[in-house]
Write an enzyme that holds these catalytic residues in place. Structure first.
Site, PDB file in Angstrom:
ATOM      1  NE  ARG A  35      -4.085  -1.810   1.985  1.00  0.00           N
ATOM      2  CZ  ARG A  35      -4.944  -2.262   2.919  1.00  0.00           C
ATOM      3  NH1 ARG A  35      -4.642  -2.228   3.958  1.00  0.00           N
ATOM      4  NH2 ARG A  35      -6.031  -2.973   2.451  1.00  0.00           N
ATOM      5  CE  LYS A 197     -21.758 -15.087   6.958  1.00  0.00           C
ATOM      6  NZ  LYS A 197     -21.534 -13.994   8.051  1.00  0.00           N
ATOM      7  N   GLY A 353      -9.590  -8.954  -0.480  1.00  0.00           N
ATOM      8  CA  GLY A 353      -8.283  -9.317   0.104  1.00  0.00           C
ATOM      9  C   GLY A 353      -7.738 -10.677   0.088  1.00  0.00           C
ATOM     10  N   GLY A 376     -13.361  -3.794  -0.049  1.00  0.00           N
ATOM     11  CA  GLY A 376     -14.731  -3.209   0.141  1.00  0.00           C
ATOM     12  C   GLY A 376     -15.217  -2.272  -0.996  1.00  0.00           C
TER      13      GLY A 376
END
Ligand code: AMP
Length: 395
Positions: A35, A197, A353, A376
């Site tokens: 990053r 999920k 991720g 996200g």
């Protein structure tokens, strides 16, 4: 519109929101500096123009001020990467920080302390954002990982720079890659969506049904789809309240002529552990006391054949419990197939991720067209949502 490419930063003080939320070990040493490296092109462009750079970021989830989340831990490494001294202000909005910003000379760099030492950051507090904006000429947002959050430093601060605001190179590249996939994909376009999920991936699945030719489903959420169709899934992961949603997706895919592909076989375990006893069954014939933890051989072949014939590939989410070696093969093989397709000319975008971790572990990052830095944020953009941090610059 002003852009990082065409703007001349000479004599300007630039406030850059970067994403320096890097992993640290218990000695506060950086274990992965991806990053930080991702922000270097933007920082270097401003320094080359003879501007001065003020960097702000969050690190972790501190509750108030806590030394283990101090950005001071990053100063030495950042200084080494830039080949210059990096000054540090041990509070992001204090009098001392304001003086340091004011006195910063062209070509100098100042890193501000962790924004999240103030709860005002996440609340998007305007007075706090105003203090960040003091003694600054131009605001640059290059923190893609937090672009989906309406925080003070990612969104609210932009209103103090109605003209002088822009994205950095990293956000520009992220947007370019995502827009290429969403708006002008080469066909066949194959999306591979995995993970635990249905509930966390349902919005991206629905949005992709309007765009893709093939939609491959893998990972834990597979079993909800299989159960909804009457299959036997044993003790595999299932969201009972999402069975109807799963059937709805299957119906929509048919209406839209999307080739919706599920695994055909399952690698099952007698317990959730790396040393579990394993067996392979058809995907809808998992035994009563077994849990499906990865896709098996026939699914890998089916998925790989489709991936390798594709011209655009989007991947988010693992095919199994890849954190355990015994159940990592499905994810590993998908990663390799995407790299192979890319070598043959496909455009590939990987985000999230776990998928990115798998790509990095296999040293395949160079063989993927674009590896996203925002889990996200990427998911929300791909869902068709407007990200507050993106909107704040564009409007
Ligand atoms: P997500 O954050 O939704 O992308 O889910 C990632 C997580 O899903 C990883 O931690 C995987 O271990 C987990 N996962 C993938 N496949 C399965 C599975 N078959 N059963 C249980 N967990 C799974």
């Amino acid at each position: 519109m002003k852009t990082i490419e065409n703007y001349n930063f000479e004599g300007k003080k630039a406030l850059i929101r970067v994403d320096f939320n890097v992993p640290l070990n218990d000695k506060q040493e950086i274990t992965d500096d991806t990053r930080i490296k991702a922000a270097l092109p933007t920082i270097n462009k401003i320094l080359k123009d003879k501007g001065s750079v003020i960097l702000m970021s969050h690190l972790g989830r501190p509750k108030g001020v806590s030394p283990e989340f101090s950005l001071k831990n990053l100063v030495a490494h950042l200084s080494q990467l830039l080949g210059r001294e990096v000054k540090f202000a041990d509070d992001c909005i204090s009098e001392q920080a304001q003086t340091m910003k004011k006195e910063l000379k062209n070509g100098e760099i100042l890193l501000l302390e962790n924004l999240r030492f103030y709860s005002e950051e996440k609340k998007g507090d305007e007075a706090f954002a105003k203090k960040l904006a003091e003694n600054i000429d131009v605001y640059v947002n290059d923190a893609f990982g937090t672009a989906h959050r309406a925080h003070a430093s990612t969104t609210v601060v932009a209103k103090f720079f109605p003209e002088e605001k822009m994205f950095g190179f990293l956000i520009n590249n992220e947007l370019k890659s995502m827009d290429k996939v969403l708006r002008e994909p080469g066909h066949p376009f194959t999306a591979i969506i995995g993970g635990a999920k249905v509930s966390s991936k349902i919005n991206i699945i629905i949005n992709l049904l309007d765009k893709v030719d093939n939609l491959i489903i893998g990972g834990g959420m597979t079993y909800t789809f299989i159960k909804a169709q009457g299959g036997k899934i044993g003790n595999s992961l299932v969201e009972e309240d999402k069975l109807d949603t799963a059937l709805e997706v299957i119906k929509k895919a048919k209406e839209k002529n999307v080739n919706l592909i599920f695994p055909v076989d399952s690698l099952n375990a007698d317990k959730f552990a790396n040393d579990a006893k394993t067996e392979v069954t058809k995907i809808d014939e998992v035994g009563d006391d077994w849990l499906g933890l990865d896709i098996a051989k026939n699914s890998i072949k089916l998925f790989n054949d489709l991936i390798e014939k594709s011209k655009t590939i989007l991947w988010n989410g693992p095919m199994g419990v890849f954190e355990m070696e015994t159940f990592a093969k499905g994810t590993t093989q998908v990663a390799k197939a995407i790299a192979k397709a890319t070598e043959k000319g496909a455009f590939s975008l990987v985000g999230g991720g776990d998928s990115v971790a798998a790509i990095n572990k296999l040293n395949l990052a160079d063989k993927i067209s674009y590896v996203s830095t925002g889990g996200g944020a990427m998911l929300e953009y791909m869902e068709g949502k407007t990200l507050p941090g993106i909107k704040a610059i564009r409007e």
